[in-house]
Design a protein around this motif. Structure first.
Motif, PDB file in Angstrom:
ATOM      1  N   LEU A  24       0.831  -1.070  -0.008  1.00 37.18           N
ATOM      2  CA  LEU A  24      -0.090  -0.198  -0.105  1.00 37.18           C
ATOM      3  C   LEU A  24       0.821   1.381  -0.235  1.00 37.18           C
ATOM      4  N   LEU A  25       1.950   1.149   0.817  1.00 39.47           N
ATOM      5  CA  LEU A  25       2.944   2.334   0.531  1.00 39.47           C
ATOM      6  C   LEU A  25       3.492   2.731  -0.735  1.00 39.47           C
ATOM      7  N   ILE A  26       3.954   1.659  -1.275  1.00 42.38           N
ATOM      8  CA  ILE A  26       4.544   1.526  -2.705  1.00 42.38           C
ATOM      9  C   ILE A  26       3.476   2.319  -3.715  1.00 42.38           C
ATOM     10  N   GLY A  27       2.190   1.582  -3.506  1.00 42.56           N
ATOM     11  CA  GLY A  27       1.093   2.210  -4.174  1.00 42.56           C
ATOM     12  C   GLY A  27       0.754   3.654  -3.898  1.00 42.56           C
ATOM     13  N   ALA A  28       0.941   3.992  -2.794  1.00 37.40           N
ATOM     14  CA  ALA A  28       0.991   5.583  -2.580  1.00 37.40           C
ATOM     15  C   ALA A  28       2.150   6.356  -3.452  1.00 37.40           C
ATOM     16  N   CYS A  29       3.115   5.761  -3.278  1.00 37.36           N
ATOM     17  CA  CYS A  29       4.263   6.290  -4.167  1.00 37.36           C
ATOM     18  C   CYS A  29       3.789   6.562  -5.744  1.00 37.36           C
ATOM     19  N   PHE A  30       3.326   5.429  -6.342  1.00 33.17           N
ATOM     20  CA  PHE A  30       2.680   5.724  -7.503  1.00 33.17           C
ATOM     21  C   PHE A  30       1.659   6.741  -7.660  1.00 33.17           C
ATOM     22  N   MET A  31       0.913   6.967  -6.788  1.00 32.06           N
ATOM     23  CA  MET A  31      -0.416   7.832  -6.725  1.00 32.06           C
ATOM     24  C   MET A  31       0.313   9.327  -6.798  1.00 32.06           C
ATOM     25  N   ILE A  32       1.388   9.335  -5.846  1.00 31.36           N
ATOM     26  CA  ILE A  32       2.124  10.683  -6.136  1.00 31.36           C
ATOM     27  C   ILE A  32       2.672  10.977  -7.182  1.00 31.36           C
ATOM     28  N   ILE A  33       3.334  10.004  -7.932  1.00 35.54           N
ATOM     29  CA  ILE A  33       3.944  10.292  -9.173  1.00 35.54           C
ATOM     30  C   ILE A  33       2.738  10.597 -10.280  1.00 35.54           C
ATOM     31  N   ALA A  34       1.650  10.003 -10.215  1.00 36.79           N
ATOM     32  CA  ALA A  34       0.482  10.449 -10.936  1.00 36.79           C
ATOM     33  C   ALA A  34      -0.115  11.616 -10.614  1.00 36.79           C
ATOM     34  N   GLY A  35       0.211  12.267  -9.491  1.00 37.05           N
ATOM     35  CA  GLY A  35      -0.233  13.612  -9.161  1.00 37.05           C
ATOM     36  C   GLY A  35      -1.519  13.664  -8.509  1.00 37.05           C
ATOM     37  N   VAL A  36      -1.712  12.379  -7.693  1.00 34.02           N
ATOM     38  CA  VAL A  36      -2.925  12.291  -6.806  1.00 34.02           C
ATOM     39  C   VAL A  36      -2.904  12.237  -5.270  1.00 34.02           C
ATOM     40  N   ASP A  37      -3.491  12.453  -4.601  1.00 37.39           N
ATOM     41  CA  ASP A  37      -3.284  12.612  -2.878  1.00 37.39           C
ATOM     42  C   ASP A  37      -3.278  10.953  -2.664  1.00 37.39           C
ATOM     43  N   PRO A  38      -2.429  10.342  -2.025  1.00 35.22           N
ATOM     44  CA  PRO A  38      -2.657   8.830  -1.678  1.00 35.22           C
ATOM     45  C   PRO A  38      -3.845   8.823  -0.689  1.00 35.22           C
TER      46      PRO A  38
END
Length: 419
Positions: A23-37
């Protein structure tokens, strides 16, 4: 105090840690995509469990994943690596669906007949691999994986060129008769449904689940209870559990591996066929559509669920519900935040990769320590202890460097592993 200690030890084990890290790594992908995790995971949770329709969609999505996962778990628990549930479930869906669509007769006869044909087809496709191993020595891991392809392409050919309905733009068969379709637990247009809406509200979880989930969930509950009973209370469950932990011990005990593999593959393939046909004839599905089962990717997801649950029926149900929630929640997150729903596949893959790493790391450390100690004492390397379900559950527990002893005949270890 013991319960708190056990809970703390489990929370620090490989499964929870792997899920949190994924889930934490998924949050990093969200940040890269410009979305608040935080917003992303709130939307995911809200979309899968926060609304009545979301909960109903999660349960409906979880049924085939858990069911096929149980089929895989039965085989893996016995040390039989059945990777062919896609083909077994697909052919079961095909033959059972053909019975439901084309065989005339009352629904009270047609639906059980479709189930029987689907179970028999899945079991027969699984038995091919068992016979190839028993008679020719072909590994089941290889044969089951390769047999997915003829099952997939035969189903596509049959639907496209022999059963295609020209009245629709889809490459699909005729529609199911409504009476042979597995309907919702409570039909949406029934008086009872109106009572639920007036009592609890049209969007309440109770109303949404009862009117939005079909009867396959009842079959799933029965299968889970049956799997737990077979594992804990039957001779087959005892022998298959021991075979998965120590095949030589079972062989010395007088159990012939060939018949055990045959029974296991028949049961595993039959269950896969059962849940394949329920996916086709269960509402809201109305036709056999070319490539539909393969496109759902349920068989691969069920494999991940089984690995995460360590082949336990109850654990498979929990892990299947978790993965279904990620899939449904990712769709909702995509609608609300514009993020690709493929984040669900990323998180699922990360859970398994991290779980494998968390399991392998303590083993590598022990091997290095044991090897150094053995070399210092005798000048020879010390053997690595085999990986068991207990090692997965408690990776930091001290494990002796000597080879694993054969389990006792009390069945205590086997029962413990099925909880």
């Amino acid at each position: 105090m013991n319960a708190a200690r056990k809970a703390g030890r489990w929370l620090s084990g490989p499964i929870p840690v792997s899920v949190v890290l994924a889930l934490l790594i998924g949050a990093c992908f969200m940040i890269i995509a410009g979305v608040d995790p935080v917003s992303g995971y709130v939307a995911m949770l809200q979309g899968s469990f926060g609304t009545g329709s979301g909960l109903a969609n999660t349960l409906q999505r979880a049924v085939p994943i858990i069911g096929i996962g149980i089929a895989i778990a039965i085989a893996f628990r016995a040390g039989v690596l059945n990777l062919g549930t896609e083909g077994q479930a697909g052919l079961g869906a095909l033959t059972g669906g053909i019975v439901a669509v084309y065989v005339p007769g009352p629904a009270i006869l047609i639906v059980p007949l479709a189930f029987i044909v689907a179970i028999a087809t899945g079991a027969a496709w699984g038995l091919i691999s068992a016979l190839l191993q028993n008679l020719l020595g072909v590994p089941i891991l290889l044969s089951t994986l390769l047999l997915n392809y003829p099952a997939r392409y035969f189903s596509s050919w049959l639907i496209r060129f022999q059963l295609n309905d020209p009245s629709t733009d889809l490459v699909a068969t005729q529609q199911l008769r409504p009476e042979v379709q597995l309907g919702m637990l409570v039909p949406k247009d029934s008086a009872f449904a109106d009572t639920l809406r007036s009592t609890f509200g049209p969007t309440s979880p109770i109303t949404a689940v009862l009117t939005g989930v079909n009867w396959s969930i009842i079959v799933l509950i029965i299968v889970i209870a049956g799997a737990v009973f077979v594992n804990r209370r039957t001779r087959f469950g005892f022998e298959s559990g021991l075979s998965g932990q120590n095949a030589e011990f079972v062989r010395y005990g007088g159990v012939k591996p060939g018949p055990l593999v045959t029974r296991t593959m028949a049961l595993s393939g039959g269950l896969a066929g059962l849940f394949g046909v329920m996916l086709i004839i269960g509402a809201p599905s109305t036709r056999l559509i070319e490539g539909y089962f393969v496109q759902t990717n349920y068989a691969f997801t069920a494999l991940l669920v089984t690995l995460l649950a360590l082949y336990r029926p109850i654990g498979t149900a929990i892990a299947g519900l978790f993965f279904a929630a990620i899939m449904v929640g990712s769709d909702a997150m995509g609608r609300e935040l514009g993020l690709s729903p493929q984040i669900a596949a990323v998180i699922q893959a990360l859970v398994i990769v991290l779980l494998a790493f968390r399991v392998a790391l303590p083993r590598m450390r022990r091997r290095g320590a044991n090897g150094a100690n053995g070399a210092a004492a005798t000048g020879e390397p010390v053997g690595e202890p085999p990986l068991t379900e207990h090692a997965l559950a408690e990776p930091h527990a001290p494990v002796p460097g000597a080879p694993q002893h054969a389990p006792t005949a009390t069945g205590a270890d086997t029962k413990e592993s099925d909880r």
